[in-house]
Design a protein around this motif. Structure first.
Motif, PDB file in Angstrom:
ATOM      1  N   ALA A  65     -11.084 -15.856   7.294  1.00 18.55           N
ATOM      2  CA  ALA A  65     -10.902 -16.479   5.956  1.00 18.55           C
ATOM      3  C   ALA A  65      -9.288 -16.595   5.769  1.00 18.55           C
ATOM      4  O   ALA A  65      -8.761 -17.077   4.596  1.00 18.55           O
ATOM      5  CB  ALA A  65     -11.108 -15.328   4.879  1.00 18.55           C
ATOM      6  N   GLY A  66      -8.413 -16.111   6.932  1.00 18.28           N
ATOM      7  CA  GLY A  66      -7.019 -16.463   6.812  1.00 18.28           C
ATOM      8  C   GLY A  66      -6.264 -15.459   6.184  1.00 18.28           C
ATOM      9  O   GLY A  66      -5.127 -15.444   5.535  1.00 18.28           O
ATOM     10  N   VAL A  67      -7.020 -14.227   5.759  1.00 14.90           N
ATOM     11  CA  VAL A  67      -6.144 -13.117   5.194  1.00 14.90           C
ATOM     12  C   VAL A  67      -5.517 -12.475   5.854  1.00 14.90           C
ATOM     13  O   VAL A  67      -6.063 -12.071   6.979  1.00 14.90           O
ATOM     14  CB  VAL A  67      -7.420 -12.212   4.458  1.00 14.90           C
ATOM     15  CG1 VAL A  67      -6.871 -11.259   3.749  1.00 14.90           C
ATOM     16  CG2 VAL A  67      -8.382 -13.068   3.437  1.00 14.90           C
ATOM     17  N   GLU A  68      -4.318 -11.980   5.395  1.00 10.69           N
ATOM     18  CA  GLU A  68      -3.431 -11.004   6.173  1.00 10.69           C
ATOM     19  C   GLU A  68      -3.961  -9.452   5.890  1.00 10.69           C
ATOM     20  O   GLU A  68      -4.182  -9.226   4.890  1.00 10.69           O
ATOM     21  CB  GLU A  68      -1.952 -10.898   5.661  1.00 10.69           C
ATOM     22  CG  GLU A  68      -0.968 -10.291   6.189  1.00 10.69           C
ATOM     23  CD  GLU A  68       0.547 -10.166   5.377  1.00 10.69           C
ATOM     24  OE1 GLU A  68       1.178  -9.279   5.616  1.00 10.69           O
ATOM     25  OE2 GLU A  68       0.686 -11.177   4.715  1.00 10.69           O
ATOM     26  N   TRP A  69      -3.832  -8.738   7.011  1.00 11.27           N
ATOM     27  CA  TRP A  69      -4.400  -7.377   6.947  1.00 11.27           C
ATOM     28  C   TRP A  69      -3.637  -6.334   7.968  1.00 11.27           C
ATOM     29  O   TRP A  69      -2.954  -6.968   8.948  1.00 11.27           O
ATOM     30  CB  TRP A  69      -5.814  -7.529   7.400  1.00 11.27           C
ATOM     31  CG  TRP A  69      -6.169  -7.829   8.422  1.00 11.27           C
ATOM     32  CD1 TRP A  69      -6.654  -9.354   8.700  1.00 11.27           C
ATOM     33  CD2 TRP A  69      -6.291  -7.284   9.849  1.00 11.27           C
ATOM     34  NE1 TRP A  69      -6.826  -9.414  10.478  1.00 11.27           N
ATOM     35  CE2 TRP A  69      -6.693  -8.219  10.845  1.00 11.27           C
ATOM     36  CE3 TRP A  69      -6.028  -5.837  10.281  1.00 11.27           C
ATOM     37  CZ2 TRP A  69      -6.825  -7.823  12.200  1.00 11.27           C
ATOM     38  CZ3 TRP A  69      -6.041  -5.565  11.782  1.00 11.27           C
ATOM     39  CH2 TRP A  69      -6.320  -6.577  12.528  1.00 11.27           C
ATOM     40  N   GLU A  70      -3.787  -5.153   7.660  1.00  8.47           N
ATOM     41  CA  GLU A  70      -3.315  -4.178   8.652  1.00  8.47           C
ATOM     42  C   GLU A  70      -4.142  -2.919   8.288  1.00  8.47           C
ATOM     43  O   GLU A  70      -5.109  -2.815   7.510  1.00  8.47           O
ATOM     44  CB  GLU A  70      -1.745  -3.778   8.203  1.00  8.47           C
ATOM     45  CG  GLU A  70      -1.682  -3.071   6.950  1.00  8.47           C
ATOM     46  CD  GLU A  70      -0.344  -2.787   6.417  1.00  8.47           C
ATOM     47  OE1 GLU A  70       0.015  -1.574   6.493  1.00  8.47           O
ATOM     48  OE2 GLU A  70       0.327  -3.701   5.974  1.00  8.47           O
ATOM     49  N   VAL A  71      -4.279  -2.003   9.227  1.00 12.58           N
ATOM     50  CA  VAL A  71      -4.949  -0.778   9.509  1.00 12.58           C
ATOM     51  C   VAL A  71      -4.231   0.603   9.383  1.00 12.58           C
ATOM     52  O   VAL A  71      -3.308   0.576  10.052  1.00 12.58           O
ATOM     53  CB  VAL A  71      -6.016  -0.828  10.810  1.00 12.58           C
ATOM     54  CG1 VAL A  71      -6.817   0.378  10.625  1.00 12.58           C
ATOM     55  CG2 VAL A  71      -6.694  -2.036  10.560  1.00 12.58           C
ATOM     56  N   ARG A  72      -4.563   1.587   8.522  1.00 12.25           N
ATOM     57  CA  ARG A  72      -4.055   2.749   8.351  1.00 12.25           C
ATOM     58  C   ARG A  72      -5.353   3.797   8.673  1.00 12.25           C
ATOM     59  O   ARG A  72      -6.247   3.674   8.291  1.00 12.25           O
ATOM     60  CB  ARG A  72      -3.422   3.203   6.947  1.00 12.25           C
ATOM     61  CG  ARG A  72      -2.683   2.175   6.329  1.00 12.25           C
ATOM     62  CD  ARG A  72      -1.108   2.377   7.027  1.00 12.25           C
ATOM     63  NE  ARG A  72      -0.194   1.379   6.664  1.00 12.25           N
ATOM     64  CZ  ARG A  72       0.414   1.588   5.940  1.00 12.25           C
ATOM     65  NH1 ARG A  72       0.765   2.625   5.163  1.00 12.25           N
ATOM     66  NH2 ARG A  72       1.523   0.535   5.257  1.00 12.25           N
ATOM     67  N   GLY A  73      -4.924   4.804   9.307  1.00  9.52           N
ATOM     68  CA  GLY A  73      -5.674   6.061   9.602  1.00  9.52           C
ATOM     69  C   GLY A  73      -5.387   7.213   9.302  1.00  9.52           C
ATOM     70  O   GLY A  73      -4.152   7.433   9.113  1.00  9.52           O
ATOM     71  N   ARG A  74      -6.263   7.978   8.879  1.00  9.57           N
ATOM     72  CA  ARG A  74      -5.883   9.285   8.244  1.00  9.57           C
ATOM     73  C   ARG A  74      -6.845  10.269   8.602  1.00  9.57           C
ATOM     74  O   ARG A  74      -8.052  10.001   8.753  1.00  9.57           O
ATOM     75  CB  ARG A  74      -5.671   9.246   6.649  1.00  9.57           C
ATOM     76  CG  ARG A  74      -4.373   8.320   6.063  1.00  9.57           C
ATOM     77  CD  ARG A  74      -3.394   9.028   6.275  1.00  9.57           C
ATOM     78  NE  ARG A  74      -2.096   8.244   5.774  1.00  9.57           N
ATOM     79  CZ  ARG A  74      -1.547   7.160   6.104  1.00  9.57           C
ATOM     80  NH1 ARG A  74      -2.160   6.674   7.462  1.00  9.57           N
ATOM     81  NH2 ARG A  74      -0.510   6.336   5.734  1.00  9.57           N
ATOM     82  N   ILE A  75      -6.443  11.572   8.537  1.00 10.61           N
ATOM     83  CA  ILE A  75      -7.285  12.820   8.925  1.00 10.61           C
ATOM     84  C   ILE A  75      -7.171  13.590   7.381  1.00 10.61           C
ATOM     85  O   ILE A  75      -6.081  13.775   7.068  1.00 10.61           O
ATOM     86  CB  ILE A  75      -6.907  13.586  10.054  1.00 10.61           C
ATOM     87  CG1 ILE A  75      -7.042  12.646  11.396  1.00 10.61           C
ATOM     88  CG2 ILE A  75      -7.886  14.905  10.268  1.00 10.61           C
ATOM     89  CD1 ILE A  75      -6.169  13.342  12.374  1.00 10.61           C
ATOM     90  N   GLY A  76      -8.270  13.944   6.890  1.00  9.58           N
ATOM     91  CA  GLY A  76      -8.382  14.856   5.850  1.00  9.58           C
ATOM     92  C   GLY A  76      -9.425  14.461   4.923  1.00  9.58           C
ATOM     93  O   GLY A  76     -10.409  13.743   5.082  1.00  9.58           O
ATOM     94  N   ASP A  77      -9.252  14.935   3.654  1.00 14.82           N
ATOM     95  CA  ASP A  77      -9.971  14.653   2.737  1.00 14.82           C
ATOM     96  C   ASP A  77     -10.146  13.185   2.295  1.00 14.82           C
ATOM     97  O   ASP A  77      -9.117  12.694   1.673  1.00 14.82           O
ATOM     98  CB  ASP A  77      -9.679  15.424   1.353  1.00 14.82           C
ATOM     99  CG  ASP A  77     -10.666  15.110   0.097  1.00 14.82           C
ATOM    100  OD1 ASP A  77     -11.826  15.680   0.182  1.00 14.82           O
ATOM    101  OD2 ASP A  77     -10.391  14.389  -0.537  1.00 14.82           O
ATOM    102  N   PRO A  78     -11.248  12.400   2.214  1.00 15.80           N
ATOM    103  CA  PRO A  78     -11.505  10.998   1.991  1.00 15.80           C
ATOM    104  C   PRO A  78     -10.784  10.567   0.770  1.00 15.80           C
ATOM    105  O   PRO A  78     -10.029   9.612   0.710  1.00 15.80           O
ATOM    106  CB  PRO A  78     -13.009  10.827   2.307  1.00 15.80           C
ATOM    107  CG  PRO A  78     -13.440  11.825   3.177  1.00 15.80           C
ATOM    108  CD  PRO A  78     -12.669  13.091   2.570  1.00 15.80           C
ATOM    109  N   GLY A  79     -11.238  11.297  -0.319  1.00 17.48           N
ATOM    110  CA  GLY A  79     -10.792  10.896  -1.603  1.00 17.48           C
ATOM    111  C   GLY A  79      -9.129  11.132  -1.691  1.00 17.48           C
ATOM    112  O   GLY A  79      -8.394  10.195  -2.200  1.00 17.48           O
TER     113      GLY A  79
END
Length: 148
Positions: free
Chosen positions: A81-95
């Motif tokens: 769709a031509g959308v700019e994106w990036e990814v973040r990862g975390r460890i812990g309580d999801p909320g």
């Protein structure tokens, strides 16, 4: 309200609703030109299990999150769709982690998936989606699919 940054929370069971998450995200990101941040939160045990299966040399949580199948499926749709994106990862309580990332990236909207739940189910088992709805620093789009 301008939407410059969208945060899409991806959980371990979101493979069931990836098409809906992608559709709702693209429907907002394309006309607004928003950048999309995909966030995957792992439990400590889930992270260690995933890490051992990947055979990485000193990866970051972002590196591990990028290997998540649902994240990759979303990336494919966003690229198409031509959308700019990036990814973040975390460890812990999801909320807590999703709210923290929303604050960090200055999200204008958070997209979170979930199932239909009865009021009793929410009270007894809790709800990450509900926690995000109540704590996010911006509006939340709750993408609901299926029933419990």
């Amino acid at each position: 309200m301008a939407i410059d940054t969208m945060l899409v929370a991806v959980g371990p069971r979101d493979h069931e609703r990836v098409a809906r998450l992608a559709e709702e995200t693209v429907d907002i990101a394309v006309p607004t030109g928003a950048r999309v941040v995909l966030v995957r939160v792992f439990s400590q045990e889930g992270y260690e299990k995933t890490l051992s299966a990947l055979h990485f040399d000193d990866p970051t949580t972002d590196d591990v999150a990028r290997r998540d199948a649902t994240i990759r499926d979303l990336e494919e749709v966003l690229d198409g769709a031509g959308v700019e994106w990036e990814v973040r990862g975390r460890i812990g309580d999801p909320g807590d982690a999703v709210v923290e990332v929303a604050e960090t990236v200055d999200a204008d909207v958070v997209v979170v998936g979930g199932r239909d739940r009865s009021p009793t189910g929410k009270a007894v088992f809790g709800s990450v989606g509900q926690q995000i709805l109540l704590s996010a620093p911006c509006p939340v789009l709750y993408v609901r699919t299926g029933t419990e």
